[in-house]
Write an enzyme that holds these catalytic residues in place. Structure first.
Site, PDB file in Angstrom:
ATOM      1  N   TYR A  29     -29.896   7.818  20.860  1.00  0.00           N
ATOM      2  CA  TYR A  29     -30.995   7.910  19.905  1.00  0.00           C
ATOM      3  C   TYR A  29     -31.845   6.653  20.021  1.00  0.00           C
ATOM      4  O   TYR A  29     -31.459   5.571  19.599  1.00  0.00           O
ATOM      5  CB  TYR A  29     -30.479   8.045  18.476  1.00  0.00           C
ATOM      6  CG  TYR A  29     -29.641   9.272  18.195  1.00  0.00           C
ATOM      7  CD1 TYR A  29     -29.725  10.412  18.987  1.00  0.00           C
ATOM      8  CD2 TYR A  29     -28.778   9.294  17.108  1.00  0.00           C
ATOM      9  CE1 TYR A  29     -28.952  11.536  18.719  1.00  0.00           C
ATOM     10  CE2 TYR A  29     -28.002  10.421  16.824  1.00  0.00           C
ATOM     11  CZ  TYR A  29     -28.098  11.530  17.635  1.00  0.00           C
ATOM     12  OH  TYR A  29     -27.327  12.624  17.351  1.00  0.00           O
TER      13      TYR A  29
ATOM     14  N   PHE B 251     -36.530  22.532   8.022  1.00  0.00           N
ATOM     15  CA  PHE B 251     -37.272  23.767   7.761  1.00  0.00           C
ATOM     16  C   PHE B 251     -36.813  24.469   6.493  1.00  0.00           C
ATOM     17  O   PHE B 251     -37.620  25.003   5.726  1.00  0.00           O
ATOM     18  CB  PHE B 251     -37.137  24.705   8.960  1.00  0.00           C
ATOM     19  CG  PHE B 251     -37.962  25.952   8.846  1.00  0.00           C
ATOM     20  CD1 PHE B 251     -39.330  25.910   9.063  1.00  0.00           C
ATOM     21  CD2 PHE B 251     -37.392  27.168   8.513  1.00  0.00           C
ATOM     22  CE1 PHE B 251     -40.106  27.061   8.948  1.00  0.00           C
ATOM     23  CE2 PHE B 251     -38.150  28.320   8.396  1.00  0.00           C
ATOM     24  CZ  PHE B 251     -39.513  28.262   8.621  1.00  0.00           C
TER      25      PHE B 251
END
Length: 319
Positions: free
Chosen positions: A58, A212
């Site tokens: 990351y 979402f």
């Protein structure tokens, strides 16, 4: 925050963890704010979150550095710190370059510990299985990190039941991390039942469907230009419009039980097993508080049945 055993023989940890990837990588990186993110990690600890999840790729590397800064000093002992190895830094997604060689594992654990500013991690995870290296060889190298005191326990990510069994033949598997949410339920068929039966902790990543399911994304154009989700099939405009029906049902149930959509989605994930520890990611204090409160949300059998009946999401997980 209520706690639960991290698997059948693990320590007690908060049932909701914190995924840190988005603080420096993949999501809206141009608005990265390290000071704010450090504050969110420490606020999470104050709220009873103990599982803090990161990975070497990351950034690359910047996420471990950020987490290390946040956990400096007295904060480290309050955290159940997890990181990962096995995806070559700079890659992400289903086709990312993988390196499961024992040499890479041995080198990477030392590099991760240096960036994290600690002498051990509580959980060292194989991010993805390298198809070119027998899992037994990779897992043996991870087992060495336990024997050396550099990791307290080791886990797998995005694996099949057969791969878990092969790893178990070499060294105990403490955890399995895979995507699980109301729009990604594949692991419910076999992986999660197996981990439950074996007393292995299960760590759902993206339990809110990459944000979402919270209802905060209504259009592809709302995603920042540098956002990783712009490359994912489910976020393309036609698929996204179809998937809004899922969000509407989650919102309907949330309103009925007096919770937020995020809390409702997380409560469903928590209800999937005894050893399930979702790790929603956020870099916003109010969303952190919202997520943590999901640990106290009770879904009735009827609520769960309604959520279970939701249709599959439109579009694949990765391009």
């Amino acid at each position: 925050m209520r706690k639960a055993s991290f698997g059948s023989d693990g320590p007690e940890v908060g049932v909701i963890g914190l995924g840190c990837m988005g603080m420096t990588f993949a999501y809206d990186v141009q608005n990265r704010d390290d000071e704010k993110s450090v504050g969110v990690i420490r606020q999470a600890l104050d709220l009873g979150v103990t599982l803090i999840d990161t990975a070497d790729m990351y950034g690359p590397f910047t996420n471990e550095e950020l987490v290390g800064a946040a956990l400096a000093g007295p904060h480290r002992e309050r955290a159940f710190l997890a990181t990962k190895v096995g995806i070559v830094p700079g890659q992400i997604g289903g086709s990312g370059a993988r390196d499961g060689s024992p040499e890479h594992v041995r080198r990477s654990i030392d590099d991760s510990l240096r960036r994290l500013g600690t002498d051990h991690v509580d959980l060292y995870q194989l991010h993805r299985v390298d198809p070119n290296v027998p899992i037994e060889e990779t897992w043996g190298a991870l087992a060495e990190t336990v024997q050396a005191g550099k990791a307290r326990r080791i886990g797998l990510s995005e694996v099949t039941v057969e791969e878990i069994k092969r790893a178990q033949s070499v060294h105990p598997v403490a955890s399995v991390q895979s995507e699980l949410s109301l729009w990604t339920r594949d692991v419910l068929d076999d992986v999660l039942p197996y981990t439950e039966q074996q007393g292995i902790a299960f760590l759902p990543y993206s339990p809110l469907g990459r944000g979402f399911l919270t209802g905060s994304i209504a259009s592809f154009d709302e995603l920042p230009e540098d956002d990783f989700r712009r490359r994912l099939p489910r976020f393309q405009q036609d698929a996204l419009k179809a998937n809004l029906a899922l969000v509407a049902k989650v919102r309907e149930i949330a309103e009925r039980i007096g919770a937020t959509p995020a809390q409702t989605a997380l409560a469903w994930v928590l209800a999937q097993g005894r050893y399930v520890f979702p790790i929603p990611g956020t870099k916003t204090p109010r969303y952190l508080v919202d997520n943590v409160a999901a640990a106290g949300v009770e879904l009735s059998a009827a609520d769960l049945a309604e959520l279970d009946a939701l249709p599959a999401a439109e579009g694949g997980r990765y391009a």
